[in-house]
Design a protein around this motif. Sequence first.
Motif, PDB file in Angstrom:
ATOM      1  N   PRO A  64       1.522  -7.260   4.815  1.00  0.00           N
ATOM      2  CA  PRO A  64       2.047  -5.876   5.053  1.00  0.00           C
ATOM      3  C   PRO A  64       1.644  -5.206   3.892  1.00  0.00           C
ATOM      4  CG  PRO A  64       3.881  -7.950   4.998  1.00  0.00           C
ATOM      5  CD  PRO A  64       2.538  -8.496   4.631  1.00  0.00           C
ATOM      6  N   TYR A  65       0.915  -5.816   2.611  1.00  0.00           N
ATOM      7  CA  TYR A  65       0.369  -4.985   1.804  1.00  0.00           C
ATOM      8  C   TYR A  65      -0.952  -4.445   2.129  1.00  0.00           C
ATOM      9  CZ  TYR A  65       4.288  -6.958  -0.769  1.00  0.00           C
ATOM     10  OH  TYR A  65       5.296  -7.234  -1.249  1.00  0.00           O
ATOM     11  N   MET A  66      -1.657  -5.155   3.045  1.00  0.00           N
ATOM     12  CA  MET A  66      -2.779  -4.682   3.668  1.00  0.00           C
ATOM     13  C   MET A  66      -2.709  -3.615   4.577  1.00  0.00           C
ATOM     14  SD  MET A  66      -6.185  -5.088   3.464  1.00  0.00           S
ATOM     15  CE  MET A  66      -6.882  -6.738   2.863  1.00  0.00           C
ATOM     16  N   ILE A  67      -1.560  -4.046   5.685  1.00  0.00           N
ATOM     17  CA  ILE A  67      -1.397  -3.003   6.804  1.00  0.00           C
ATOM     18  C   ILE A  67      -0.881  -1.623   6.259  1.00  0.00           C
ATOM     19  CG2 ILE A  67       0.011  -2.562   8.666  1.00  0.00           C
ATOM     20  CD1 ILE A  67      -0.021  -5.495   9.215  1.00  0.00           C
ATOM     21  N   LEU A  68      -0.094  -1.684   5.353  1.00  0.00           N
ATOM     22  CA  LEU A  68       0.603  -0.398   4.664  1.00  0.00           C
ATOM     23  C   LEU A  68      -0.640   0.629   4.205  1.00  0.00           C
ATOM     24  CD1 LEU A  68       4.120  -1.445   3.619  1.00  0.00           C
ATOM     25  CD2 LEU A  68       3.205  -0.353   5.825  1.00  0.00           C
ATOM     26  N   PRO A  69      -1.207   0.075   3.102  1.00  0.00           N
ATOM     27  CA  PRO A  69      -2.294   1.210   2.714  1.00  0.00           C
ATOM     28  C   PRO A  69      -3.315   1.550   3.807  1.00  0.00           C
ATOM     29  CG  PRO A  69      -2.555  -0.914   1.683  1.00  0.00           C
ATOM     30  CD  PRO A  69      -1.394  -0.845   2.397  1.00  0.00           C
ATOM     31  N   LEU A  70      -3.760   0.818   4.487  1.00  0.00           N
ATOM     32  CA  LEU A  70      -4.605   0.976   5.711  1.00  0.00           C
ATOM     33  C   LEU A  70      -4.116   2.126   6.750  1.00  0.00           C
ATOM     34  CD1 LEU A  70      -6.238  -2.345   6.838  1.00  0.00           C
ATOM     35  CD2 LEU A  70      -7.431  -0.419   5.577  1.00  0.00           C
ATOM     36  N   TYR A  71      -2.965   1.820   6.914  1.00  0.00           N
ATOM     37  CA  TYR A  71      -2.140   2.686   7.921  1.00  0.00           C
ATOM     38  C   TYR A  71      -1.890   4.184   7.202  1.00  0.00           C
ATOM     39  CZ  TYR A  71       2.004   5.071   9.953  1.00  0.00           C
ATOM     40  OH  TYR A  71       2.862   6.044  10.300  1.00  0.00           O
ATOM     41  N   SER A  72      -1.605   4.275   5.917  1.00  0.00           N
ATOM     42  CA  SER A  72      -1.169   5.380   5.267  1.00  0.00           C
ATOM     43  C   SER A  72      -2.615   6.226   5.279  1.00  0.00           C
ATOM     44  CB  SER A  72      -0.691   5.120   4.002  1.00  0.00           C
ATOM     45  OG  SER A  72      -1.708   4.653   2.915  1.00  0.00           O
ATOM     46  N   VAL A  73      -3.698   5.701   5.282  1.00  0.00           N
ATOM     47  CA  VAL A  73      -4.945   6.489   5.186  1.00  0.00           C
ATOM     48  C   VAL A  73      -5.242   6.835   6.651  1.00  0.00           C
ATOM     49  CG1 VAL A  73      -7.291   6.250   4.878  1.00  0.00           C
ATOM     50  CG2 VAL A  73      -5.870   5.597   3.069  1.00  0.00           C
TER      51      VAL A  73
END
Lengths: 276, 346
Positions: free
Chosen positions: A154-163
Motif C-alpha cells: 500500500p505504501y507503494m500504491i498510494l504515492p504512485l496513485y496520488s501523483v
Amino acid sequence: MKKNKGLIQKLTAAPYLVWMAVFVIVPLIMVAYFAFVTDGGEITAEYIKEAGQYGGIFWRSVWMAAVATVICLIISYPVAYILSRMEVKIQSTMLMLVMLPMWMNFLLRTYAWMTLLGNEGVINSLLGLIGLGPFKMLNTQGAVVLGMVYNYIPYMILPLYSVMVKIDGSVLEAAQDLGCGRLKTVVRVVVPLSLPGIMSGITMVFVPAISTFVISRMLGGGGNLLIGDLIEMQFLGNAYNPNLGAAISLVLMVMVLIIMTVMRQFDTGDDERVLL
Amino acid sequence: MENIVSLNDVAVTFDGETILNKINLDIRDKEFVTLLGPSGCGKTTTLRIIGGFLKPDSGDVMFEGKRINDLPPYKRNVNTVFQKYALFPHLNVFENIAFGLRVKKLSEDEIKTRVGEMLKLVNLSGFEKRNIQNLSGGQQQRVAIARALVNRPKVLLLDEPLGALDLKLRKEMQTELKNMQQSLEITFIYVTHDQEEALTMSDTVVVMKDGNILQVGAPVDIYNEPKNAFVADFIGESNILDGIMLRDRLVQFCGHEFECVDSGFGENTFVDVVIRPEDITLAPPENQKIKGIVRSVTFKGVHYEMVVDTADFSWLIHSTRAAQVDSEVGISFGPDDIHIMHKMEG
C-alpha cells in the motif's frame, strides 16, 4: 509589527521544535554515543568494527528489501495507473480496498501467512488434494520477500496513485494524438510525470523493509536473519549488547542515507516532492 | 473541391441523453470550418469523434473516402490543439514540439529543422530551452499549435484554443491562425462558442444546437440569411418578434402590417420576425407605426446600444447617435430589414 509576527511564528513553532529535539535529535545523539563510547566511558571504534563483521547480513537485508521494493513497484504501477483513470466515485472505494488490510494488526496479517505457507498449511493441503507437494514455502527467503511485498505494497500504491491522479487526461490524449499507442503513452508521458511518486514509493517501501525484523522472524525461520533481527537481539534478545546494537543501527542509517541519495540522482531535478 | 472529412448519420448518447442526433456534415479539403454553438450543443463531441477520442454509437466517420470509425487517434492523419493546450509539463518547448516527430523516429537533423521551422512560424524562435510552466498563456497556445502542425496533418482540429486569452491577444491570434491556415493549405476544424470569432476566421460556419446542425454556410450567408430565430440570435444580436405572414411580402407584427421581401410561407402562417439592431433607425415619433420610450443608452465604443420599450416588446437598437433616455422615439426600418423565419419545431 513585523518583529512581532516573527516572534509569534517562532512561538507557535516551539512545541514542534521541542518535540523534534526530544524525540528525534536526542535519540540520534544517544545512538551515536552508545556506538562510540564504551560502558567505561572510553571512546572507541570497536563496535563499528564489530558491526562490520555482519556484512553478510547487511548485504542480505539490502538485497531482499531491494527485491521486495522492485516487486512492489512492478505490481503497484499498473494498479495505481488503472486506479487513477477510473471514475472518481469508484476510485475512493478502490482506494479503501487498498488500505483495508492496513487496518488489521501487522503481526496478525503476517501470522496469517504462516498458516497459509506452512508444510501443513492451507496452500500445501490444497495442493496435496491434487497430488502435488508439499512444497517448502515457509522459512525461505521467498517467504520473507512475500511478507515484505504484502505488508508494504500500500505504501507503494498510494504515492504512485496520488501523483498519477494529477496527470490531466488531456495530456494523455495529446500523446495519443501525436502518435503514441497505449504503451508508448505510458513510457513517454506517464512514467516521466510519475517519477516523484516512484521515488517516494521506493523510499516508503525500501526503508521499512530493510529494517524489519518481525517478517523475517515469522516467515524466514531462524535462517534468514536481517539487520533488524540483529539489532533487536542486541537490545531485547539473548545477545544483549546495546553498544553493538547502536553501532549496527548507525551503520544502517548511513547506508540508507547513501542509497537514498544515490536514488535521488535519478530523479531529474523535479522540485515536487510527494510525501503522504 | 473534395470532401476530406464526412460524418454520415453520426449519433452519440450518454446515459440516455442525446449528444449528437444523427448529424451529417461534409468538410471540404483546405477549408477553415468552424463548429459554432452554445455549450452543450455537441460541437466538442463532434471534434472528438473526428480526432478519434470518441466512438459514435452509430453512423460513419469518413476520412478521404475511407471509414475510420475504428481507427485509434494515433493512426489518424489528424492533429489536435486542445482546449487547455495539454502541453507536456516534463518537456521543454523544443521537446514538446518535437514529441510527435520523436515518436515517428525521425532523424535528429530532420527533427531540428522541422521544429525550427515551426518555432519561426509561431514566433517563438529562441524559446527552445524554456520550461513550459514559465510561458504566458499566449505562448503556451503557440507551442500547442506548433506541436500539432509540425506533424503536417491533413486536418487540424482546434478546440476553443483562444478561450483562455485576453481580447487583444485573441484578435491577434485569430488573424495569425487564419494566415497559417491559408499559407499551409491545411483543413482547420475549429470549435468555438464565440460568434464573432467564427465569422472572422471561417470559410464555412456550422451552427449547432442540442446535438443538431441548424445551418451550414459562409459567414456572410449565415449572418444575412439565418435559417431560424436561434441562428439569428446566436449570430449577432437580434430583435425576434412573433408575427403572422398574411400573404407573400406582407407580414403582421406589433399590431401593424409591414411590407417585406420574403415569400413562400403560405397565408396566415405564424412566423418569427427578426430585425437586426443595426438595421433600425430612430425617427421622430410622428408618422411611425411603432413608437416607444428610450429606457437605456449604453456607449459601446463604435455605437450606442439602446433599449426602447413599446407596448409589447423591448427593442434593441444600435446607432451611432444617442437618443435621450425617457424620450419618445419612433422605430423605423425598411422592407429589406425584416427577416421572416419559420418557427422552430418544438
